[in-house]
Design a protein around this motif. Structure first.
Motif, PDB file in Angstrom:
ATOM      1  N   THR A   2       0.712  20.023  -8.877  1.00  0.00           N
ATOM      2  CA  THR A   2       0.796  19.115 -10.023  1.00  0.00           C
ATOM      3  C   THR A   2       1.778  17.986  -9.696  1.00  0.00           C
ATOM      4  O   THR A   2       2.538  18.053  -8.720  1.00  0.00           O
ATOM      5  CB  THR A   2       1.284  19.846 -11.280  1.00  0.00           C
ATOM      6  OG1 THR A   2       2.646  20.267 -11.060  1.00  0.00           O
ATOM      7  CG2 THR A   2       0.408  21.045 -11.596  1.00  0.00           C
ATOM      8  N   LYS A  16     -13.670  17.756 -14.817  1.00  0.00           N
ATOM      9  CA  LYS A  16     -13.984  18.952 -14.034  1.00  0.00           C
ATOM     10  C   LYS A  16     -15.495  19.162 -13.960  1.00  0.00           C
ATOM     11  O   LYS A  16     -16.030  19.554 -12.922  1.00  0.00           O
ATOM     12  CB  LYS A  16     -13.316  20.186 -14.660  1.00  0.00           C
ATOM     13  CG  LYS A  16     -11.802  20.207 -14.555  1.00  0.00           C
ATOM     14  CD  LYS A  16     -11.345  20.478 -13.132  1.00  0.00           C
ATOM     15  CE  LYS A  16      -9.833  20.381 -13.016  1.00  0.00           C
ATOM     16  NZ  LYS A  16      -9.121  21.308 -13.914  1.00  0.00           N
ATOM     17  N   HIS A  57      -3.729  15.629 -11.285  1.00  0.00           N
ATOM     18  CA  HIS A  57      -4.155  16.484 -12.386  1.00  0.00           C
ATOM     19  C   HIS A  57      -4.167  15.710 -13.699  1.00  0.00           C
ATOM     20  O   HIS A  57      -3.162  15.116 -14.096  1.00  0.00           O
ATOM     21  CB  HIS A  57      -3.237  17.700 -12.476  1.00  0.00           C
ATOM     22  CG  HIS A  57      -3.311  18.566 -11.252  1.00  0.00           C
ATOM     23  ND1 HIS A  57      -4.207  19.601 -11.142  1.00  0.00           N
ATOM     24  CD2 HIS A  57      -2.632  18.518 -10.080  1.00  0.00           C
ATOM     25  CE1 HIS A  57      -4.064  20.184  -9.954  1.00  0.00           C
ATOM     26  NE2 HIS A  57      -3.121  19.526  -9.291  1.00  0.00           N
ATOM     27  N   ASN A 100      -9.912  16.221 -19.152  1.00  0.00           N
ATOM     28  CA  ASN A 100      -9.930  17.130 -18.012  1.00  0.00           C
ATOM     29  C   ASN A 100     -11.225  17.946 -17.986  1.00  0.00           C
ATOM     30  O   ASN A 100     -11.813  18.172 -16.922  1.00  0.00           O
ATOM     31  CB  ASN A 100      -8.724  18.062 -18.067  1.00  0.00           C
ATOM     32  CG  ASN A 100      -8.597  18.912 -16.821  1.00  0.00           C
ATOM     33  OD1 ASN A 100      -8.649  18.415 -15.708  1.00  0.00           O
ATOM     34  ND2 ASN A 100      -8.433  20.218 -17.006  1.00  0.00           N
ATOM     35  N   ALA A 101     -11.679  18.390 -19.161  1.00  0.00           N
ATOM     36  CA  ALA A 101     -12.921  19.157 -19.227  1.00  0.00           C
ATOM     37  C   ALA A 101     -14.101  18.330 -18.737  1.00  0.00           C
ATOM     38  O   ALA A 101     -14.953  18.813 -17.969  1.00  0.00           O
ATOM     39  CB  ALA A 101     -13.160  19.626 -20.662  1.00  0.00           C
ATOM     40  N   ASP A 154      -4.041  14.627 -17.507  1.00  0.00           N
ATOM     41  CA  ASP A 154      -3.055  15.034 -18.515  1.00  0.00           C
ATOM     42  C   ASP A 154      -3.631  15.202 -19.916  1.00  0.00           C
ATOM     43  O   ASP A 154      -2.903  15.423 -20.873  1.00  0.00           O
ATOM     44  CB  ASP A 154      -1.893  14.026 -18.552  1.00  0.00           C
ATOM     45  CG  ASP A 154      -2.359  12.583 -18.778  1.00  0.00           C
ATOM     46  OD1 ASP A 154      -3.548  12.383 -19.116  1.00  0.00           O
ATOM     47  OD2 ASP A 154      -1.534  11.669 -18.612  1.00  0.00           O
ATOM     48  N   SER A 155      -4.951  15.117 -20.069  1.00  0.00           N
ATOM     49  CA  SER A 155      -5.606  15.336 -21.359  1.00  0.00           C
ATOM     50  C   SER A 155      -6.611  16.466 -21.213  1.00  0.00           C
ATOM     51  O   SER A 155      -7.470  16.422 -20.320  1.00  0.00           O
ATOM     52  CB  SER A 155      -6.312  14.062 -21.822  1.00  0.00           C
ATOM     53  OG  SER A 155      -7.287  14.341 -22.806  1.00  0.00           O
ATOM     54  N   SER A 156      -6.536  17.463 -22.085  1.00  0.00           N
ATOM     55  CA  SER A 156      -7.433  18.613 -21.965  1.00  0.00           C
ATOM     56  C   SER A 156      -8.894  18.217 -22.182  1.00  0.00           C
ATOM     57  O   SER A 156      -9.793  18.719 -21.494  1.00  0.00           O
ATOM     58  CB  SER A 156      -7.026  19.706 -22.967  1.00  0.00           C
ATOM     59  OG  SER A 156      -7.044  19.197 -24.290  1.00  0.00           O
TER      60      SER A 156
END
Length: 304
Positions: free
Chosen positions: A267, A234, A223, A230-231, A225-227
């Motif tokens: 996670t 994904k 997973h 991560n966006a 670790d940075s939003s």
């Protein structure tokens, strides 16, 4: 008077009562029992689906039979092309063969879900070329015969095909019947454990087969670790990978499952807790993130 009449009207002949009782016990309750058993059946995840545990093994097997010949392409897509660097780093961090100065110190390595040989060949290369070890052996175990066949083909292009240092075994990580207790120095699993039906059972099996002081090592998609990152990841995973899988391998569904299986994997902290629950001691923080958490290395040591 009316109560006595009502009582007589409701009373059934004894023979009829016995007949209904027999039918009720053998037939009327059977659908209820079957429904109850179905309701209580253990379930697990297959991507975003919830399926009976008994079905997952076959469905995962179908996926990996489909992608066996394009395994490297699959991992290139899933990792944005850097899975090869992760695997090299994973092997270096384990340093196989570092104490194999004599026959009784040779490492016994079990590579689980390693059908194509990616990790096993790297292990032997490192042991031989870095540590001068020609004794360490690797057993590659995979539940999928098609993946193992791919590994056997690839082994013919290595120095290890007929060296006695590599072996291929069809096996279920949750029931390693061919492996004795306390017999393995290093247990590795790379990009495979997220597909296991019961990860806790597999971890307990890893603990059983490892020698005291032996190491469990797992490399797996994890997973981010940075939003912000991560966006992006994904969008790439769910938007591009299944489409490319359809174009490159003619198999959209398998690639869709694979990206969903990453999303459902625990996670880093949750998986560390699972490793500890199986009996392992986790060194340091218990895991190492790679490329911002797209993948992670987890290690556990069996207490002496």
């Amino acid at each position: 008077m009316s109560l006595r009449i009502a009582s007589r009207r409701l009373r059934l002949p004894s023979q009829c009562s016995r007949s209904l009782a027999r039918r009720g016990s053998s037939q009327s309750f059977k659908p209820l029992q079957e429904a109850s058993e179905k309701h209580n059946a253990k379930t697990t995840h297959f991507g975003f689906e919830t399926v009976p545990e008994a079905e997952k093994e076959a469905r995962v097997g179908k996926v990996f039979s489909s992608v066996a010949s394009s395994y490297d392409t699959m991992n290139d897509l899933m990792s944005l092309g850097i899975h090869r660097l992760w695997k090299d780093h994973f092997v270096r961090s384990l340093n196989p063969g570092s104490r194999a100065a004599s026959q009784d110190q040779a490492w016994s390595i079990l590579d689980i879900a390693g059908g194509t040989g990616d990790i096993a060949f790297r292990m032997l290369d490192h042991a031989t070329n870095v540590n001068g070890d020609n004794l360490t052996k690797v057993t590659i175990s995979d539940i999928n015969p098609d993946m193992l066949e791919e590994g056997k083909k690839r082994s013919l292009q290595t120095p290890y095909a007929n060296s006695g240092r590599i072996d291929f075994k069809v096996g279920n990580a949750e029931k390693l019947g061919f492996v004795a207790d306390n017999s393995i120095d290093l247990y590795t699993v790379a990009f495979g454990i997220r597909n296991f039906t019961d990860k806790d059972v597999a971890l307990r099996e890893a603990f059983r087969v490892l020698k005291p002081g032996g190491v469990f090592a797992c490399l797996e998609f994890s997973h981010v670790d940075s939003s912000l990152f991560n966006a992006f990841y994904k969008r790439w995973s769910f938007g591009a990978i299944p489409l490319i899988g359809q174009v490159v391998a003619g198999d959209r569904d398998s690639y869709q499952y694979l990206v969903e299986s990453i999303e459902r994997f625990p996670t880093q902290k949750e998986f560390k807790a699972m490793i500890q629950k199986a009996g392992f001691v986790t060194p340091g923080v218990g895991y190492e993130n790679l490329t911002g958490g797209i993948a992670a290395i987890h290690k556990g040591i069996k207490p002496v």
